[in-house]
Design an enzyme around this catalytic site. Structure first.
Site, short mmCIF file in Angstrom:
data_model
loop_
_atom_site.label_atom_id
_atom_site.label_comp_id
_atom_site.label_asym_id
_atom_site.label_seq_id
_atom_site.Cartn_x
_atom_site.Cartn_y
_atom_site.Cartn_z
N GLN A 176 -4.90 -1.12 9.46
CA GLN A 176 -4.69 -2.47 8.92
C GLN A 176 -5.30 -3.50 9.88
OE1 GLN A 176 -3.34 -3.23 5.85
NE2 GLN A 176 -3.98 -5.32 6.29
N ASP A 179 -11.39 3.15 3.86
CA ASP A 179 -11.83 1.78 3.60
C ASP A 179 -13.35 1.67 3.53
OD1 ASP A 179 -9.73 -0.02 3.16
OD2 ASP A 179 -9.10 0.15 5.24
N LYS A 210 0.84 -1.21 0.00
CA LYS A 210 0.00 0.00 0.00
C LYS A 210 0.88 1.26 0.00
CE LYS A 210 -3.80 -2.49 2.14
NZ LYS A 210 -4.56 -2.83 3.35
#
Ligand code: NAP
Length: 285
Positions: free
Chosen positions: A96, A119, A52
């Site tokens: 994460q 997200d 990422k």
């Protein structure tokens, strides 16, 4: 059979994003910023986070990395999220998952400013998606939709079957598929579904998100189906999807490989979401 190449497609998406960021920053805007919070030493999470951060650098997004030990407390993690919520140079916050045991991921996700929820996991953004309002969609389902779109595979009016009902993949994917404008007729299956093979065979578009390596074979798939394999499992033979690639590729009209299918699209959509949040914040500041 069309191989749905997520690697190539994601590269094209990242290049488009890089060009739009470069054009905006050349005009004097500050670049987009993404906070990447990693807690603990899970090797898979460390690889995902590295990929990422690499994608950030390729697209002109500034990554701000926060690495906490597995012993970090809930209060420490919440303090970092609060700090990122307040920072002007942070447009997106990525937490994460999974978090190490003892940490409450739902409470952490809830504490992220919905305007920085890259997200799309915050209940406000989940609600917006379910109501069909503009907002941020979770990266993996958004990546699936982008891949279909780039290959001109429209599920409109078609029978779509999503296998998996998680909050991060199956459920939001179903919502994206049946929303106005996409217009698929969607069935969602899970581990308690009876007659699963019948559901597979009915599917004109089959989306697999179980994490059961090689479970779906060619004989279970309808002739000419579009099969999108979202599952990723680490096996002795390497990374493996939910579809038995060799046999499904003989029946499907189009199929994603694993690796190199949905995975790279997920990261490309993370960049796209970051840039979207950055543009939203620029428009109001
Ligand atoms: P998850 O939370 O474990 O959900 C798995 C879903 O599959 C559940 O709804 C489960 O049903 C269902 N399921 C499990 N075994 C089944 C079976 N034998 N028959 C029918 N349904 C079954 O997993 P997830 O986070 O959604 O991820 C799913 C897969 O996608 C994993 O392999 C994951 O690694 C992969 N993934 C890939 C990406 C990417 O970027 N490509 C991103 C995220 C996840 P129940 O609800 O009844 O338990």
């Amino acid at each position: 059979m069309i191989l749905l190449d997520g690697k190539e497609t994601a590269l094209a998406v990242r290049q488009e994003i890089a060009a739009s960021v470069a054009a905006a920053t050349a005009g004097g805007r500050r670049p987009p910023g993404l906070a990447v919070i990693l807690t603990g030493e899970d090797p898979a999470s460390q690889i995902y986070v590295r990929n990422k951060e690499k994608a950030c650098l390729e697209t002109g997004v500034i990554p701000f990395s926060f690495n906490l030990p597995a012993t970090a407390s809930q209060a420490e993690l919440l303090a970092i999220i609060r700090d990122c919520n307040a920072r002007r140079d942070v447009d997106g916050i990525l937490l994460q998952l999974p978090l190490p045991g003892g940490l409450d991921s739902a409470a952490c996700l809830l504490s992220i400013d919905p305007a920085k929820d890259v997200d799309g996991f915050h209940p406000e953004n989940v609600g917006r998606l379910s109501l069909g309002l503009p907002g941020i969609a979770p990266c993996t389902p958004a990546g699936v939709m982008e891949l279909l779109c780039r290959y001109n595979l429209s599920p409109a009016g078609k029978k779509a079957v999503v296998v998996g009902r998680s909050n991060i993949v199956g459920k939001p994917l179903a919502m994206l598929l049946y929303r106005h404008g996409t217009d698929a007729t969607v069935t969602v299956c899970h581990s308690r579904t009876r007659g699963l093979t019948r559901e597979y065979r009915n599917a004109e578009f089959l989306f697999l998100a179980m994490g059961r390596p090689g479970m779906v074979t060619g004989e279970m798939v309808r002739d000419g189906a579009v099969v999108v394999d979202i599952g990723i499992s680490r096996t002795a033979a390497g990374l493996c999807g939910d579809a038995h690639f060799a046999s499904v590729s003989l029946k499907a009209r189009a199929l994603t490989p694993v690796p190199g299918g949905v995975g790279p699209m997920t990261i490309a959509m993370l960049m796209k979401n970051t840039v979207q949040l950055w543009k939203n914040r620029m428009a109001v500041s």
